[in-house]
Design an enzyme around this catalytic site. Structure first.
Site, PDB file in Angstrom:
ATOM      1  N   GLU A 228       0.737  -1.284   0.002  1.00 23.21           N
ATOM      2  CA  GLU A 228      -0.052  -0.117  -0.120  1.00 23.21           C
ATOM      3  C   GLU A 228       0.900   1.292   0.036  1.00 23.21           C
ATOM      4  O   GLU A 228       0.499   2.035   0.886  1.00 23.21           O
ATOM      5  CB  GLU A 228      -1.002   0.215   1.259  1.00 23.21           C
TER       6      GLU A 228
HETATM    7  C1  NGO Z   1      -3.985  -4.832   4.513  1.00 22.27           C
HETATM    8  C2  NGO Z   1      -3.101  -3.672   4.820  1.00 22.27           C
HETATM    9  C3  NGO Z   1      -2.715  -3.273   6.633  1.00 22.27           C
HETATM   10  C4  NGO Z   1      -4.220  -3.485   7.046  1.00 22.27           C
HETATM   11  C5  NGO Z   1      -4.895  -4.788   6.763  1.00 22.27           C
HETATM   12  C6  NGO Z   1      -6.157  -5.002   7.530  1.00 22.27           C
HETATM   13  C7  NGO Z   1      -1.602  -5.418   4.196  1.00 22.27           C
HETATM   14  C8  NGO Z   1      -0.570  -6.338   3.874  1.00 22.27           C
HETATM   15  N1  NGO Z   1      -1.858  -4.130   4.393  1.00 22.27           N
HETATM   16  O1  NGO Z   1      -2.900  -5.925   4.480  1.00 22.27           O
HETATM   17  O2  NGO Z   1      -2.303  -2.225   6.507  1.00 22.27           O
HETATM   18  O3  NGO Z   1      -3.989  -3.508   8.468  1.00 22.27           O
HETATM   19  O4  NGO Z   1      -5.110  -4.907   5.447  1.00 22.27           O
HETATM   20  O5  NGO Z   1      -6.720  -6.106   7.086  1.00 22.27           O
END
Ligand code: NGO
Length: 540
Positions: A348
């Site tokens: 992200e």
């Molecule tokens: C995503 C995000 C995290 C969140 C999570 C919540 C990943 C790898 N990055 O997973 O920052 O906490 O979802 O479900």
């Protein structure tokens, strides 16, 4: 005797069901004469004939049958002479058996001596190389229990099977039979995010201890995120001191000292669990940016963050100081971590343009390699040049576009390995259903059956089983703030992920698993775990 061995045989009558059946079972058990005054027949009757069908994860091979072994105050756990590791496994086994049996079993650091019929033997066998790092064999009969393994890790895994063969309440009789077992995948992980909400080392030890009963062998610690930096770094002390001082919702947060982290690593090591630390970069870094103005492109430190948005922060890719920071942090974390992997996040990074992301991840990977460690990163790294040997942690969904999955498959063709944590299967922070509190639902609801019913060896098109290191259940903690929350979300789904990682594909069956899982209910309760009583499981 024929009748009795029949009772223990694989095709013996099923356990009586319903309240009347259970009552009859309880009366029979109460009427049994003490084993010391009885023959093997009575010992066998006291053992649960279905115990071998109730082990989680399902072992590769089981053959129930024959009289069981009753533990009593004279039982000694004898471990291979000269092996401190085997003795350590014996000590942990003695401690684990105490609540259910009421016995303080003696541990002897030699497996010579004693009679043939006085207890539990944990044997390392240098010729048993075919059992691999974690395989073991177990035999229980009227004279005792023998666990044999090539490595201490195998003894530890076998000891977890033995724990599950001892009834949670009632007479401490290990059902007669044999097990020959080894894992399908080498990596069977659990991740806990201590950044969104802070969890203490004691809380994480407790979590790890419950998971180790199910043969989990990797503990992935998500140590840093926008809302908190949780590990002391000597060369950048404000990361923990300032960046650790809050959490989601504005609570006080906290951080672990190096001594506390080392203590957890040692505790995990005693259970043959490898710790994988994650420093999430180049996004998810607001706590670091808030701690050091110089890490920001504009030289201005933002305020600390206590919300739950993702994707808004980025390290300053153009500044050389950023890479000094990365090298310092990874060096200090590597020094504390005996395991093979350093996880560098990479998810992200929406606030980092793609070209910058690729530049940054290239240098961050080199910093990991410079520490003699292997890179682990979220699967977005697939599109930005993973170095050879890198492991990518897939966290997409079943419905993730084929093009994104194909990038992972492409990286695998170029030498990457994969750890599978599909968010709509293995994310423990997803709600079970609309009524679950706490939890998120961006990946959909994940009932216990959905978490279990998929095959890691055939999950991603173009990723052969040989490229799959294993699976990992991920507990993100935006909404998970307490041990009770964590228990509810992780248990029982983490057991299903553990079984997917350990058991042979041929053993994976929801109909059989739900019965095995149901039998774990009283076991989890005895361990103080407030698990979710999923409606699709016939809990005892
Ligand atoms: C995503 C995000 C995290 C969140 C999570 C919540 C990943 C790898 N990055 O997973 O920052 O906490 O979802 O479900």
């Amino acid at each position: 005797m024929r009748l009795l061995s029949g009772l223990n045989g694989p095709r013996g009558p099923r356990r009586p069901s319903g309240p009347l059946g259970l009552l009859a079972l309880a009366v029979c058990a109460a009427l049994l004469v003490p084993v010391s005054a009885a023959g093997a027949g009575q010992r066998a009757r006291a053992a649960d004939p279905t115990a071998y069908d109730r082990i989680v994860p399902a072992p590769a091979h089981t053959a129930p049958g024959g009289p069981g072994y009753r533990l009593d105050a004279r039982t000694v756990i004898r471990t291979t002479a000269g092996s401190a590791a085997a003795r350590g496994v014996g000590e942990l086994l003695a401690r684990a058996l105490r609540p259910a049996t009421g016995l303080a079993l003696r541990v002897s650091g030699t497996d010579a001596g004693g009679s043939a019929a006085d207890g539990i033997r944990l044997r390392l066998d240098a010729r048993a190389a075919d059992q691999g790092e974690e395989g073991y064999r177990l035999r229980a009969d009227g004279t005792g229990v023998v666990i044999t393994a090539y490595r201490p890790a195998g003894l530890f895994r076998g000891a977890q099977t033995l724990r599950q063969l001892v009834p949670v309440t009632g007479r401490p009789v290990v059902a007669g039979g044999t097990v020959a077992d080894a894992p399908r995948f080498p990596y069977r992980g659990a991740m806990i995010d201590i950044a969104r909400h802070f969890f203490t080392v004691e809380q994480v030890k407790r979590y790890l201890d419950r998971l180790a009963l199910y043969k989990v062998n990797v503990l992935h610690l998500h140590l840093t995120d926008d809302q908190g930096w949780r590990l002391a770094v000597d060369s950048w002390p404000r990361l923990a001191e300032h960046g650790g001082g809050t959490e989601v919702g504005g609570g006080p947060g906290g951080y672990w000292t190096k001594a506390q982290y080392r203590d957890l690593v040692r505790y995990a090591g005693e259970r043959y669990v490898e710790v994988v630390p994650e420093i999430d970069m180049p996004g998810h870094v607001n706590a670091a940016l808030a701690s050091y103005a110089e890490l920001n492109c504009d030289g201005v430190a933002p305020a600390r963050y206590t919300g739950t948005k993702v994707g808004f922060s980025s390290l300053c890719v153009a500044k050389e100081r950023t890479y000094e920071f990365v090298a310092d942090v990874l060096r200090e974390v590597a020094e504390l971590t005996p395991g093979r992997y350093l996880h560098i996040g990479g998810d992200e990074a929406y606030a980092t343009p793609h070209a910058d992301y690729a530049t940054f991840m290239g240098r961050a990977q080199q910093a990991v390699v410079a520490q003699g460690k292997t890179v682990l990163a979220w699967h977005q790294l697939a599109g930005a040049g993973p170095v050879s040997g890198t492991a990518l942690q897939y966290w997409g969904l079943d419905r993730t576009p084929a093009a994104e999955k194909a990038k992972v498959a492409g990286a695998v063709r170029a030498g990457a390995k994969v750890v599978l944590s599909p968010a709509d299967r293995a994310y423990l922070d997803m709600k079970y259903d609309a009524a679950t509190r706490p939890g998120l639902s961006w990946a959909g609801y994940v009932p216990v059956r959905r978490a279990y019913e998929w095959d890691p060896g055939a999950y991603l098109a173009g990723v052969e089983e040989a490229a799959v290191l294993g699976v990992e259940a991920a507990l993100w903690t935006e909404t998970v703030a307490t041990t009770a929350d964590a228990d509810l979300m992780a248990f029982p789904r983490a057991l299903g992920i553990a079984e997917l990682g350990w058991s042979p594909a041929s053993a994976l069956s929801w109909d059989a698993y739900r019965l095995r899982l149901a039998a774990q209910g009283p076991r989890l309760t005895a361990l103080g775990v407030g698990y979710y009583r999923a409606p699709e499981v016939p809990w005892a």
